[in-house]
Scaffold this active site. Structure first.
Site, PDB file in Angstrom:
ATOM      1  CG  ASP A 248      86.116 124.882  29.382  1.00  0.00           C
ATOM      2  OD1 ASP A 248      85.319 125.539  29.865  1.00  0.00           O
ATOM      3  OD2 ASP A 248      86.768 125.260  28.587  1.00  0.00           O
TER       4      ASP A 248
ATOM      5  CG  ASP B 278      83.917 131.539  28.029  1.00  0.00           C
ATOM      6  OD1 ASP B 278      84.022 132.834  28.517  1.00  0.00           O
ATOM      7  OD2 ASP B 278      84.328 130.896  26.959  1.00  0.00           O
TER       8      ASP B 278
END
Ligand code: GLY
Length: 387
Positions: free
Chosen positions: A97, A157
């Site tokens: 991330d 994502d």
């Protein structure tokens, strides 16, 4: 009945609300970050260790762009140093991330204030992200020990982590970041979308052969349903993939993936946390509506540049309808007490009998829900993207 669109007056009122709440929050979150979600309406102040801590500095930069008030840039600058330290000390960065963390906090700071520490930190974060690239299967491993069979997977994502890599290549002149982004995008597009254009949340690859194995879910209801936010990351991720690559296939895929999302919305346009639910009293995830609105505005500007004005108008209108829905049913008003987020009715992770998530933040404010709401409102007024 024709759905209502957010008006310019409402956009300005929504920004005024958001900025008033952000200003009030400054003393609590200058040397501490916001937790991923509120608990009973309030964000716990935490150290910089979550995947979500870039969103609050992103909101500060958006507040700065909307007001020119240096207090927001000053506090966001404090976070640049914190994010630099985080990547230098490799604190809680053993996951993919890096884009969610370093794009709104540091690429933004470099673009707005030419902050060299921000540039340095964001390039280091891009290096960290590409260290997770798996040749066998051609993807960025989302979580866990690199190469571990039970974690040999990517998640949808990650499309939002890739703009950091495109940015790093254009900043450094080194194509390696971009090449990995392109490879990951190809893998994701080949496997993550089903024939009906719904999406898998996570996708496993074979560590020996690199072949696709199976889709599963972590935060969705079940493996073959479509987690609302996963679909939303898909919508926005495809619009961004088109802008960074010029590959028309991505913009063509954006359309049916968007349609699937829209077709599953209840009358009030705020998605349930998983698109398997279309009525009833399951919790909603308002953050997915704001993320999709950002994706629609991104795609609208691409269609405009292509001279496809009907589509540009269509997606801009849909974005404004989604934002009007968030405005009407989820926006926190600045006078409200006992709540310090910007948007209600978000869902981080809801446990189901079939998923593997740790439950968190059900029907609460979520930090990316606040951030993408602000981004969408700012985008509508004209904005140079850092994604
Ligand atoms: N990227 C994790 C989430 O959207 O909850």
């Amino acid at each position: 009945m024709e759905r209502k669109e957010l008006t310019e007056k409402e956009r300005l009122e929504a920004l005024d609300n958001a900025i008033a709440i952000i200003r009030r929050n400054l003393p609590d979150y200058t040397y501490k970050c916001q937790q991923a979600n509120t608990d009973g309406g309030i964000y716990e102040a935490i150290d910089n260790i979550e995947w979500t801590t870039g969103f609050w500095p992103g909101e500060l930069w958006l507040a700065y762009l909307n007001t020119n008030d240096e207090i927001f840039a000053h506090v966001a600058g404090i976070f640049v140093e914190d994010f630099k330290k985080r990547i230098e000390t490799k604190t809680a960065v053993e996951h993919h991330d890096m884009g969610f963390l370093y794009t709104p906090s540091c690429v933004s700071a470099w673009m707005i204030k030419q902050d060299c520490h921000a540039r340095e930190a964001a390039i280091k974060a891009a290096d960290q992200l590409i260290s997770r690239f798996q040749e066998k299967g051609q993807f960025l491993q989302a979580w866990g020990v690199l190469g571990a069979k039970d974690n040999y997977r990517y998640i949808i994502d990650c499309l939002l982590n890739l703009p950091l890599l495109y940015w790093a290549s254009s900043e450094t002149g080194d194509p390696k970041y971009r090449e990995i982004a392109l490879k990951h995008t190809r893998t994701c597009i080949s496997n993550s979308f089903r024939k009906d254009y719904s999406s898998f949340h996570t996708f496993f690859m074979d560590p020996e052969t690199g072949e696709p194995v199976r889709g599963e879910t972590c935060q969705g209801y079940k493996a073959d349903s479509s987690w609302a936010r996963g679909q939303a990351w898909g919508v926005y991720g495809l619009a961004l993939a088109y802008r960074h690559t010029g590959n028309r296939d991505y913009l063509d895929l954006f359309e049916p993936v968007s349609k699937y999302f829209l077709d599953k919305l209840p009358e009030d346009m705020i998605p349930y946390w998983d698109l398997i639910f279309t009525s009833g009293d399951e919790p909603r995830d308002s953050s997915s509506a704001s993320i999709v609105a950002c994706g629609f505005l991104e795609a609208a500007s691409s269609f405009e540049k292509l001279g496809e004005y009907d589509k540009a108008v269509k997606y801009r209108k849909l974005a404004k309808q989604l934002l009007k829905a968030v405005y009407d049913t989820c926006m926190v008003k600045k006078e409200e007490e006992g709540i310090n987020g910007l948007v209600k009715h978000g869902t981080y992770s809801k446990k189901s009998p079939y998923n593997t998530c740790t439950p968190a933040g059900v029907d609460e404010c979520v930090s990316w829900g606040d951030y993408y709401w602000m981004e969408a409102l700012t985008r509508l007024g004209g904005w140079k993207s850092w994604w």
